[in-house]
Design a protein around this motif. Sequence first.
Motif, PDB file in Angstrom:
ATOM      1  N   ARG A  94       0.915  -1.195  -0.043  1.00  0.00           N
ATOM      2  CA  ARG A  94       0.048   0.030   0.059  1.00  0.00           C
ATOM      3  C   ARG A  94       0.917   1.575   0.042  1.00  0.00           C
ATOM      4  N   LEU A  95       1.883   1.295   0.756  1.00  0.00           N
ATOM      5  CA  LEU A  95       3.020   2.441   0.992  1.00  0.00           C
ATOM      6  C   LEU A  95       3.587   2.480  -0.439  1.00  0.00           C
ATOM      7  N   ALA A  96       3.695   1.480  -1.364  1.00  0.00           N
ATOM      8  CA  ALA A  96       4.380   1.601  -2.567  1.00  0.00           C
ATOM      9  C   ALA A  96       3.427   2.250  -3.641  1.00  0.00           C
ATOM     10  N   ALA A  97       2.317   1.616  -3.442  1.00  0.00           N
ATOM     11  CA  ALA A  97       1.260   2.516  -4.502  1.00  0.00           C
ATOM     12  C   ALA A  97       1.005   3.927  -4.062  1.00  0.00           C
ATOM     13  N   ARG A  98       1.000   4.250  -2.800  1.00  0.00           N
ATOM     14  CA  ARG A  98       1.110   5.793  -2.593  1.00  0.00           C
ATOM     15  C   ARG A  98       2.288   6.445  -2.991  1.00  0.00           C
ATOM     16  N   ILE A  99       3.266   5.878  -3.171  1.00  0.00           N
ATOM     17  CA  ILE A  99       4.482   6.482  -3.550  1.00  0.00           C
ATOM     18  C   ILE A  99       4.572   6.776  -4.833  1.00  0.00           C
ATOM     19  N   ALA A 100       3.903   5.656  -5.728  1.00  0.00           N
ATOM     20  CA  ALA A 100       3.838   5.882  -7.099  1.00  0.00           C
ATOM     21  C   ALA A 100       2.933   6.860  -7.509  1.00  0.00           C
ATOM     22  N   VAL A 101       1.732   7.227  -6.844  1.00  0.00           N
ATOM     23  CA  VAL A 101       0.766   8.125  -7.103  1.00  0.00           C
ATOM     24  C   VAL A 101       1.436   9.716  -6.877  1.00  0.00           C
ATOM     25  N   LEU A 102       2.243   9.567  -5.775  1.00  0.00           N
ATOM     26  CA  LEU A 102       2.883  10.735  -5.344  1.00  0.00           C
ATOM     27  C   LEU A 102       3.943  11.197  -6.404  1.00  0.00           C
ATOM     28  N   SER A 103       4.642  10.083  -6.629  1.00  0.00           N
ATOM     29  CA  SER A 103       5.504  10.479  -7.863  1.00  0.00           C
ATOM     30  C   SER A 103       4.870  10.908  -9.266  1.00  0.00           C
ATOM     31  N   ASP A 104       3.752  10.324  -9.492  1.00  0.00           N
ATOM     32  CA  ASP A 104       3.174  10.977 -10.659  1.00  0.00           C
ATOM     33  C   ASP A 104       2.685  12.393 -10.513  1.00  0.00           C
ATOM     34  N   GLN A 105       2.022  12.586  -9.447  1.00  0.00           N
ATOM     35  CA  GLN A 105       1.665  14.028  -9.069  1.00  0.00           C
ATOM     36  C   GLN A 105       2.924  14.807  -9.223  1.00  0.00           C
ATOM     37  N   ARG A 106       3.889  14.531  -8.731  1.00  0.00           N
ATOM     38  CA  ARG A 106       5.301  15.372  -8.767  1.00  0.00           C
ATOM     39  C   ARG A 106       5.773  15.459 -10.116  1.00  0.00           C
ATOM     40  N   ALA A 107       5.500  14.500 -10.788  1.00  0.00           N
ATOM     41  CA  ALA A 107       5.878  14.599 -12.294  1.00  0.00           C
ATOM     42  C   ALA A 107       5.075  15.459 -13.075  1.00  0.00           C
ATOM     43  N   ALA A 108       3.820  15.521 -12.705  1.00  0.00           N
ATOM     44  CA  ALA A 108       2.831  16.503 -13.361  1.00  0.00           C
ATOM     45  C   ALA A 108       3.046  17.839 -12.849  1.00  0.00           C
ATOM     46  N   LEU A 109       3.425  17.990 -11.742  1.00  0.00           N
ATOM     47  CA  LEU A 109       3.798  19.421 -11.353  1.00  0.00           C
ATOM     48  C   LEU A 109       5.140  19.894 -11.986  1.00  0.00           C
ATOM     49  N   ASP A 110       6.098  18.943 -11.802  1.00  0.00           N
ATOM     50  CA  ASP A 110       7.421  19.286 -12.690  1.00  0.00           C
ATOM     51  C   ASP A 110       7.081  19.809 -14.128  1.00  0.00           C
ATOM     52  N   SER A 111       6.073  19.034 -14.698  1.00  0.00           N
ATOM     53  CA  SER A 111       5.991  19.361 -16.137  1.00  0.00           C
ATOM     54  C   SER A 111       5.263  20.718 -16.373  1.00  0.00           C
ATOM     55  N   TYR A 112       4.152  20.917 -15.466  1.00  0.00           N
ATOM     56  CA  TYR A 112       3.325  22.348 -15.471  1.00  0.00           C
ATOM     57  C   TYR A 112       4.545  23.359 -15.186  1.00  0.00           C
ATOM     58  N   LEU A 113       5.318  23.367 -14.115  1.00  0.00           N
ATOM     59  CA  LEU A 113       6.169  24.345 -13.714  1.00  0.00           C
ATOM     60  C   LEU A 113       7.389  24.590 -14.864  1.00  0.00           C
ATOM     61  N   ARG A 114       7.695  23.522 -15.601  1.00  0.00           N
ATOM     62  CA  ARG A 114       8.706  23.684 -16.831  1.00  0.00           C
ATOM     63  C   ARG A 114       7.751  24.613 -17.976  1.00  0.00           C
ATOM     64  N   GLU A 115       6.356  24.183 -18.107  1.00  0.00           N
ATOM     65  CA  GLU A 115       5.722  24.854 -19.070  1.00  0.00           C
ATOM     66  C   GLU A 115       5.674  26.286 -18.674  1.00  0.00           C
ATOM     67  N   ALA A 116       5.312  26.440 -17.444  1.00  0.00           N
ATOM     68  CA  ALA A 116       5.028  27.871 -16.916  1.00  0.00           C
ATOM     69  C   ALA A 116       6.112  28.619 -17.131  1.00  0.00           C
ATOM     70  N   ARG A 117       7.287  28.158 -16.979  1.00  0.00           N
ATOM     71  CA  ARG A 117       8.772  29.068 -17.026  1.00  0.00           C
ATOM     72  C   ARG A 117       8.850  29.366 -18.373  1.00  0.00           C
ATOM     73  N   ARG A 118       8.680  28.549 -19.204  1.00  0.00           N
ATOM     74  CA  ARG A 118       8.636  28.722 -20.780  1.00  0.00           C
ATOM     75  C   ARG A 118       7.972  29.806 -21.269  1.00  0.00           C
ATOM     76  N   THR A 119       6.692  29.872 -20.672  1.00  0.00           N
ATOM     77  CA  THR A 119       5.691  30.867 -21.142  1.00  0.00           C
ATOM     78  C   THR A 119       6.114  32.422 -20.484  1.00  0.00           C
ATOM     79  N   GLU A 120       6.835  32.172 -19.453  1.00  0.00           N
ATOM     80  CA  GLU A 120       6.979  33.457 -18.819  1.00  0.00           C
ATOM     81  C   GLU A 120       8.323  34.370 -19.380  1.00  0.00           C
ATOM     82  N   LEU A 121       8.957  33.596 -20.420  1.00  0.00           N
ATOM     83  CA  LEU A 121      10.260  34.100 -20.807  1.00  0.00           C
ATOM     84  C   LEU A 121       9.677  34.847 -22.281  1.00  0.00           C
TER      85      LEU A 121
END
Length: 121
Positions: A94-121
């Motif tokens: 169960r812990l591993a499943a929660r970690i996987a979900v959190l990792s996916d959420q972090r990856a989505a946030l990282d992607s969002y932040l990369r995209e947001a920084r590109r549009t700022e420039l």
Amino acid sequence: MRIGEASRVSGVSARSLRHYEDEGLIVPGRFGNGFRDYCQSTIDRVLVIRALLESGLPVRLIRELLPRLTDGSGPGTDAVGAEFLREVQSFRDRLAARIAVLSDQRAALDSYLREARRTEL
């Protein structure tokens, strides 16, 4: 030693020490006046409890595991041990499943932040 000193020595709050007692994880002695008396073996047990809690194990499993740690039999030596191991494995899964979900959420946030920084420039 009294609860304040036990707290200082173990690094665990007095409140947590009382909670461990309420949960049946430790049984400190008592002075004649009713104050708790923590011996070194109880402090050692508190340190084990703290490490197990920090690893994420719930109190219910720790309560089951502690007698095996102190009597030297270790988990897995009988049918109860096998059931305990299944519960720990299930908890880990169960812990591993929660970690996987959190990792996916972090990856989505990282992607969002990369995209947001590109549009700022």
